[in-house]
Design a protein around this motif. Structure first.
Motif, PDB file in Angstrom:
ATOM      1  N   ILE A  51      -1.649  -5.101 -10.835  1.00  0.00           N
ATOM      2  CA  ILE A  51      -2.718  -4.809  -9.880  1.00  0.00           C
ATOM      3  C   ILE A  51      -4.054  -4.757 -10.620  1.00  0.00           C
ATOM      4  O   ILE A  51      -5.048  -5.329 -10.167  1.00  0.00           O
ATOM      5  CB  ILE A  51      -2.445  -3.472  -9.152  1.00  0.00           C
ATOM      6  N   ALA A  70       5.044  -0.020  -7.339  1.00  0.00           N
ATOM      7  CA  ALA A  70       3.946  -0.953  -7.563  1.00  0.00           C
ATOM      8  C   ALA A  70       3.809  -1.221  -9.049  1.00  0.00           C
ATOM      9  O   ALA A  70       4.019  -0.339  -9.878  1.00  0.00           O
ATOM     10  CB  ALA A  70       2.655  -0.367  -7.006  1.00  0.00           C
ATOM     11  N   VAL A 101       1.975   1.732  -3.537  1.00  0.00           N
ATOM     12  CA  VAL A 101       0.860   2.208  -4.369  1.00  0.00           C
ATOM     13  C   VAL A 101       0.701   3.711  -4.163  1.00  0.00           C
ATOM     14  O   VAL A 101       0.553   4.467  -5.124  1.00  0.00           O
ATOM     15  CB  VAL A 101      -0.441   1.444  -4.043  1.00  0.00           C
ATOM     16  N   ARG A 131       0.830  -1.212   0.000  1.00  0.00           N
ATOM     17  CA  ARG A 131       0.000   0.000   0.000  1.00  0.00           C
ATOM     18  C   ARG A 131       0.864   1.261   0.000  1.00  0.00           C
ATOM     19  O   ARG A 131       0.521   2.258  -0.641  1.00  0.00           O
ATOM     20  CB  ARG A 131      -0.960  -0.017   1.176  1.00  0.00           C
ATOM     21  N   TYR A 175       1.373  -1.422 -11.496  1.00  0.00           N
ATOM     22  CA  TYR A 175      -0.033  -1.078 -11.672  1.00  0.00           C
ATOM     23  C   TYR A 175      -0.737  -1.964 -12.689  1.00  0.00           C
ATOM     24  O   TYR A 175      -1.926  -2.252 -12.540  1.00  0.00           O
ATOM     25  CB  TYR A 175      -0.179   0.401 -12.036  1.00  0.00           C
TER      26      TYR A 175
END
Length: 111
Positions: free
Chosen positions: A80, A75, A26, A23, A77
């Protein structure tokens, strides 16, 4: 996305410190963070952080890029997005009211 990949990613996130690390990355955005800054932000010893970074990297959720003497982690993305789509792709079954609240919530917190 294959089920095996999704399971690997969910497993990597299924631990409190790794989830906090994920997190944080992110929130850091595409520029990412240096490992030392991550360790300081999370108050995690370097050896513990290294293990957590390795697990998240192996699952494809984060990427590390060497910049000089530092490794910058960010991250992934794209991965994700693929995981989120995998989790909700069958939820609507032709009924928009089922997934619309999820999509609206994602839009309000994103971009």
């Amino acid at each position: 996305m294959e089920t095996k990949t999704a399971l690997s990613q969910l497993s990597a996130l299924a631990q409190e410190n790794r989830l906090a690390l994920f997190r944080l990355l992110v929130r850091a955005g595409p520029d990412g963070m240096a490992a030392g800054d991550i360790a300081a932000d999370l108050s995690v010893p370097p050896n513990t952080l290294s293990a957590q970074l390795n697990i998240l990297s192996a699952a494809g959720l984060i990427e590390g890029t060497r910049q000089g003497r530092s490794i910058i982690y960010s991250a992934s993305y794209d991965m994700i997005s693929q995981l989120i789509v995998f989790l909700i792709e069958d939820c609507c079954q032709g009924r928009d009211e089922v997934c619309m609240p999820v999509l609206e919530a994602a839009q309000s917190r994103c971009c």
